[in-house]
Design a protein around this motif. Structure first.
Motif, short mmCIF file in Angstrom:
data_model
loop_
_atom_site.label_atom_id
_atom_site.label_comp_id
_atom_site.label_asym_id
_atom_site.label_seq_id
_atom_site.Cartn_x
_atom_site.Cartn_y
_atom_site.Cartn_z
N SER A 1 0.81 -1.22 0.00
CA SER A 1 0.00 0.00 0.00
C SER A 1 0.85 1.27 0.00
N VAL A 2 2.14 1.16 0.34
CA VAL A 2 3.05 2.31 0.33
C VAL A 2 4.23 1.95 -0.54
N ARG A 3 4.68 2.92 -1.35
CA ARG A 3 5.83 2.70 -2.22
C ARG A 3 6.74 3.91 -2.16
N GLY A 4 7.93 3.76 -2.67
CA GLY A 4 8.83 4.89 -2.80
C GLY A 4 10.01 4.82 -1.87
N GLY A 5 10.64 5.99 -1.71
CA GLY A 5 11.86 6.08 -0.92
C GLY A 5 11.65 5.87 0.56
N GLU A 6 10.42 6.12 1.02
CA GLU A 6 10.17 5.95 2.46
C GLU A 6 10.30 4.51 2.89
N CYS A 7 9.98 3.58 2.02
CA CYS A 7 10.09 2.16 2.37
C CYS A 7 11.53 1.80 2.73
N ALA A 8 12.45 2.22 1.89
CA ALA A 8 13.86 1.90 2.14
C ALA A 8 14.37 2.61 3.39
N ASN A 9 13.98 3.90 3.56
CA ASN A 9 14.45 4.65 4.72
C ASN A 9 13.89 4.07 6.02
#
Length: 102
Positions: free
Chosen positions: A74-82
């Motif tokens: 449900s969430v994607r992008g740079g926040e996942c890695a951080n």
């Protein structure tokens, strides 16, 4: 000699003419300004910058939620890695403290 004098007169005349044209151009043909807009054109909404690892290290509960949402998709992008990086570092610090007996 007359050809030499004629050549010099022609060159001097051309130089003076071009110089006068460059100097007098703004007076002869003024530069038109672009019309001022009442308001700027609406820009496309820019996606917010992903929160950094330092933010998630300070907010581990939120980082855990983001990691769970990323696993669900449900969430994607740079926040996942951080967020995942912050959680891994926090778990590593906890394991090190337990190993050292603190």
């Amino acid at each position: 000699m007359t050809q030499g004098n004629t050549l010099i007169i022609v060159l001097v005349t051309l130089i003076v003419g071009f110089g006068a044209g460059f100097v007098l151009r703004p007076v002869i043909v003024p530069v038109e300004r672009a019309p001022a807009l009442a308001s700027p054109a609406p820009a496309a909404p820019r996606p917010a910058e992903p929160r950094g690892t330092q933010y998630f290290a300070a907010h581990l509960d939120e980082a855990g939620e983001i990691v769970t949402q990323c696993a669900e998709g449900s969430v994607r992008g740079g926040e996942c890695a951080n967020a995942e990086q912050a959680v891994i570092e926090a778990e590593g610090r906890d394991r090190f403290k337990r190993f050292m007996g603190n």
